[in-house]
Motif scaffolding. Structure first.
Motif, PDB file in Angstrom:
ATOM      1  N   VAL A 186      44.720  54.914  27.213  1.00 45.17           N
ATOM      2  CA  VAL A 186      45.086  53.499  27.280  1.00 45.17           C
ATOM      3  C   VAL A 186      43.845  52.743  27.754  1.00 45.17           C
ATOM      4  N   SER A 187      43.516  51.656  27.085  1.00 46.26           N
ATOM      5  CA  SER A 187      42.284  50.927  27.380  1.00 46.26           C
ATOM      6  C   SER A 187      42.484  49.443  27.107  1.00 46.26           C
ATOM      7  N   ARG A 188      41.439  48.673  27.368  1.00 48.71           N
ATOM      8  CA  ARG A 188      41.498  47.247  27.091  1.00 48.71           C
ATOM      9  C   ARG A 188      41.743  46.988  25.606  1.00 48.71           C
ATOM     10  N   SER A 189      41.149  47.807  24.743  1.00 49.60           N
ATOM     11  CA  SER A 189      41.374  47.621  23.310  1.00 49.60           C
ATOM     12  C   SER A 189      42.837  47.851  22.938  1.00 49.60           C
ATOM     13  N   VAL A 190      43.491  48.785  23.634  1.00 48.25           N
ATOM     14  CA  VAL A 190      44.926  48.995  23.415  1.00 48.25           C
ATOM     15  C   VAL A 190      45.704  47.767  23.867  1.00 48.25           C
ATOM     16  N   PHE A 191      45.323  47.192  25.001  1.00 50.25           N
ATOM     17  CA  PHE A 191      45.981  45.966  25.460  1.00 50.25           C
ATOM     18  C   PHE A 191      45.900  44.881  24.394  1.00 50.25           C
ATOM     19  N   ASP A 213      41.194  52.259  36.515  1.00 53.58           N
ATOM     20  CA  ASP A 213      40.756  51.797  35.194  1.00 53.58           C
ATOM     21  C   ASP A 213      41.674  50.706  34.662  1.00 53.58           C
ATOM     22  N   MET A 214      42.978  50.861  34.857  1.00 54.95           N
ATOM     23  CA  MET A 214      43.930  49.873  34.361  1.00 54.95           C
ATOM     24  C   MET A 214      43.810  48.553  35.116  1.00 54.95           C
ATOM     25  N   LYS A 215      43.585  48.614  36.422  1.00 53.05           N
ATOM     26  CA  LYS A 215      43.376  47.381  37.187  1.00 53.05           C
ATOM     27  C   LYS A 215      42.173  46.622  36.657  1.00 53.05           C
ATOM     28  N   ASP A 216      41.078  47.331  36.367  1.00 57.82           N
ATOM     29  CA  ASP A 216      39.885  46.684  35.833  1.00 57.82           C
ATOM     30  C   ASP A 216      40.164  46.080  34.461  1.00 57.82           C
ATOM     31  N   ALA A 217      40.863  46.838  33.607  1.00 61.08           N
ATOM     32  CA  ALA A 217      41.144  46.343  32.262  1.00 61.08           C
ATOM     33  C   ALA A 217      42.070  45.127  32.305  1.00 61.08           C
ATOM     34  N   LEU A 218      43.042  45.154  33.184  1.00 53.42           N
ATOM     35  CA  LEU A 218      43.957  44.017  33.318  1.00 53.42           C
ATOM     36  C   LEU A 218      43.225  42.788  33.839  1.00 53.42           C
ATOM     37  N   ALA A 219      42.269  43.010  34.736  1.00 52.55           N
ATOM     38  CA  ALA A 219      41.490  41.890  35.268  1.00 52.55           C
ATOM     39  C   ALA A 219      40.672  41.238  34.162  1.00 52.55           C
ATOM     40  N   VAL A 223      44.944  38.976  33.670  1.00 52.50           N
ATOM     41  CA  VAL A 223      46.201  39.059  34.413  1.00 52.50           C
ATOM     42  C   VAL A 223      45.896  38.817  35.892  1.00 52.50           C
ATOM     43  N   PRO A 224      46.528  37.845  36.543  1.00 48.12           N
ATOM     44  CA  PRO A 224      46.235  37.561  37.951  1.00 48.12           C
ATOM     45  C   PRO A 224      46.548  38.767  38.833  1.00 48.12           C
ATOM     46  N   PRO A 225      45.744  39.024  39.876  1.00 49.80           N
ATOM     47  CA  PRO A 225      45.985  40.188  40.748  1.00 49.80           C
ATOM     48  C   PRO A 225      47.372  40.222  41.352  1.00 49.80           C
ATOM     49  N   GLU A 226      47.943  39.066  41.662  1.00 49.53           N
ATOM     50  CA  GLU A 226      49.260  39.044  42.289  1.00 49.53           C
ATOM     51  C   GLU A 226      50.375  39.453  41.324  1.00 49.53           C
ATOM     52  N   ARG A 227      50.053  39.557  40.018  1.00 54.24           N
ATOM     53  CA  ARG A 227      51.049  39.997  39.040  1.00 54.24           C
ATOM     54  C   ARG A 227      50.934  41.487  38.741  1.00 54.24           C
TER      55      ARG A 227
END
Length: 345
Positions: A186-191, A213-219, A223-227
């Motif tokens: 699962v990666s940013r490209s998958v997102f 890795d997912m936290k970095d990709a979501l950032a 996606v806001p950290p609080e979510r």
């Protein structure tokens, strides 16, 4: 113990009911229980936290356990526990829970990290939620992909539910579009491919590296950290934040302390502050607000790393600890003062 089910090559589910027929405490979707396992060969008991992986119920709890090659607790449960046996199980606890609201929901997991988000999926399906729900999961292959059929059934019960599964090492007979959707991590490209909504609440659980890795990709997705909601089974990055290692800050007196509520005094640090129930859930949170060094790990009354001397006063617990501290001590992580207290910190 009422049932033991093999979910995949290395995952067992255990279903438990109260032996006296009384209702169990109803969990919130995403919470876990703690098992105390008394080994037949003697020695200290094993304490392990396992997320509840089934539908919310007052009749039964289901946990799902990954059997690691050298895992003491998993091996014990696989080799020693049988249907009809009694286990010591805590009440549900934990703050990694499904939030209310209408925002899209992303349930993002890898491996056995699927267990708490599976309980969330059950809750959403049972309530016939009209929210957008995306189940995004990483597994090695079909043999190591627990709950696959269960998830497909629950997704179909949702008006706006969809799933996407990545296999890191699919076998030659594994079918794209049926067993899994894409090969690789699962990666940013998958997102981007599946269209993870930036405004979603994301519930994330899995191995430590996967979660980082997912936290970095979501950032990078915005996606806001609080979510981004995380489940970390070991409780913390360090057992001794503020005690040893790292950069520490000096304890400091409150700037805006109001003269209401019980006075909490940390004897060694020379800090005293009034308890505000609306601001803190535990004495640990109060200590952290003023940089009073406290040793902690689980934050839910399981590990006793935070056990400290109670010089005077009295506290109550919420959640109730698995075992009470020694006389004259308290567990800082889950206690609240009911009158002025002095703590040996």
């Amino acid at each position: 113990m009422t049932a033991i089910d093999h979910e995949s090559a290395d995952v067992l589910s255990l279903t438990m009911q109260s032996p006296d027929g009384h209702d169990l405490q109803k969990a919130l979707p995403g919470q876990y229980v703690v098992l105390r396992l008394q080994r037949p060969a003697g020695g200290p008991a094993l304490f392990r936290s396992y997320s509840l992986s089934g539908p919310l119920s007052t009749e039964r709890y289901r946990i799902s356990v990954k059997i690691e090659p050298n895992g003491a607790a998993g091996t014990y449960l696989k080799e020693q526990v049988r249907v009809g046996d009694a286990l010591d199980v805590s009440s549900p606890r934990g703050t990694f829970i499904l939030q209310t609201g209408e925002r899209p929901v992303v349930l993002l997991s890898a491996g056995i990290g699927a267990t708490p988000v599976l309980a969330m999926l059950y809750a959403l399906a049972t309530s016939r939620s009209t929210q957008q729900v995306l189940w995004l999961h990483a597994a090695r292959d079909r043999e190591h992909h627990p709950f696959a059929a269960e998830v497909r059934r629950l997704i179909l019960a949702l008006l706006h539910g969809r799933s996407y599964v990545c296999y890191s090492r699919p076998g030659s007979g594994h079918r794209v579009g049926e067993d899994f959707d894409a090969e690789g991590p699962v990666s940013r490209s998958v997102f981007d491919e599946v269209g993870v909504p930036r405004e979603a609440d994301v519930y994330l659980c899995g191995p430590t590296r996967f979660m980082a890795d997912m936290k970095d990709a979501l950032a990078t997705l915005g996606v806001p950290p609080e979510r981004i909601h995380l489940e970390i089974f070991n409780g913390s990055e360090s057992l001794t934040p503020g005690v040893v290692g790292g950069v520490t800050r000096a304890s400091h007196l409150p700037k805006d302390d109001s003269n209401t509520g019980p006075l909490v005094s940390f004897a060694r640090s020379g800090i005293a502050a009034h308890w505000k129930a609306a601001s803190y859930q535990s004495i640990l949170e109060l200590a952290e607000a003023y940089d009073v060094p406290v040793r902690w790990s689980c934050r839910t009354g399981v590990c006793h790393n935070c056990e400290s001397g109670l010089v005077s006063g009295a506290v109550v617990y919420g959640p109730e600890p698995l075992e009470r501290p020694a006389d004259g001590n308290l567990l800082v992580c889950c206690s609240q003062p009911i009158r002025d207290v002095v703590i040996d910190l």
